[in-house]
Design a protein around this motif. Sequence first.
Motif, mmCIF file in Angstrom:
data_model
loop_
_atom_site.group_PDB
_atom_site.id
_atom_site.type_symbol
_atom_site.label_atom_id
_atom_site.label_comp_id
_atom_site.label_asym_id
_atom_site.label_seq_id
_atom_site.Cartn_x
_atom_site.Cartn_y
_atom_site.Cartn_z
ATOM 1 N N CYS A 36 40.887 35.102 41.683
ATOM 2 C CA CYS A 36 41.478 36.413 41.924
ATOM 3 C C CYS A 36 41.324 36.759 43.410
ATOM 4 N N CYS A 39 38.895 40.177 43.533
ATOM 5 C CA CYS A 39 37.453 40.189 43.252
ATOM 6 C C CYS A 39 36.824 38.797 43.266
ATOM 7 N N ALA A 61 45.539 41.710 36.999
ATOM 8 C CA ALA A 61 44.527 40.665 36.803
ATOM 9 C C ALA A 61 43.635 41.010 35.611
ATOM 10 N N CYS A 63 40.487 40.151 35.218
ATOM 11 C CA CYS A 63 39.129 40.435 35.673
ATOM 12 C C CYS A 63 38.952 41.874 36.138
ATOM 13 N N CYS A 64 39.791 42.328 37.076
ATOM 14 C CA CYS A 64 39.527 43.628 37.707
ATOM 15 C C CYS A 64 40.746 44.543 37.673
HETATM 16 ZN ZN ZN Z 1 39.900 40.269 39.976
#
Ligand code: ZN
Length: 311
Positions: A36, A39, A61, A63-64
Amino acid sequence: MTAYAITLGLLFGSFLNVVTYRVPRGLSIVRPGSHCTNCGTPIRAYDNVPIISWLVLRGRARCCKARISVRYPLVELMSGLFGWAVLRCIVLALPAETPWWRALGLFSIHLALGLGLLAAALIDISHMILPNTITVGGTLLGLLTVPLRPGIGWLDALVGAAVGFLMVWLPFDLLHRLLRGRPGMGLGDAKLVMLAGAWFGWVGAVTVFMAGAVQGTIGAVVILLVQGRIDEPEAVTEERRKLVAAIEAAEGDERRELEEELARDPVGSKPESGWRKSRMAFGPFLVLALIEYQLFGEAIVNGYLEFVGWQ
Ligand SMILES: [Zn+2]
């Protein structure tokens, strides 16, 4: 064959996103693996499927939840379509007795050329630079693959490359520098027309340059009508600001070298106001013309020669 061509195009398109992000930033294209950009979390394989993952994640994304630009799936889509176009326009147009290894070789080099050009256009749009890796590398690929490609000999390719380079370098670089003290076009544009000549001979180089100029003019008019002005890319303004700051901080020989570098750069000064002084990347329009010529060139040139009665 169609599924194979499209899949290969999609996978290369995904790789192309990595290249156009990392190369101008001076990062390695192999290490680290996909992560990513917001992050740093590594991206899992099932979140890295061309186009589909972007749609499933709805452009954010996992993840974040950072926004992922629509540019990524679009580049993958274009690459997939390009794989299909190379199959239809180039490979299936070969005579039936063509051996399979030659057809596969032609498919591979034309896919590599088109996707390299797409990467060059994307980099030129945001940084106003055409990397030598693609322009000179593509020229070498064109020269080295002459024996594989039908309808072109060594002499055609070498003359084409020379004509292509000189056609842009003489009037827009050398003459412009003598008259105005600064090149009117980057050397990258000259190297891109050189590439056209190495692949398609001097007729190809001239046609690509003309078609690129016509489409660039239309593109500029459209941008002016829509936006009222043509802005240079933010990254270009930022890179010039950094270079000027480095000059202020430097002394003696180093300072002189940096000043010379700035003077050689076609985008080394702030753009002057007024639409006639606007600054726009020409590379993407040359790339468009090159890809048109790659896919449909022979048909267009033969049609024209027939039309004017030469054939
Ligand atoms: Zn991320």
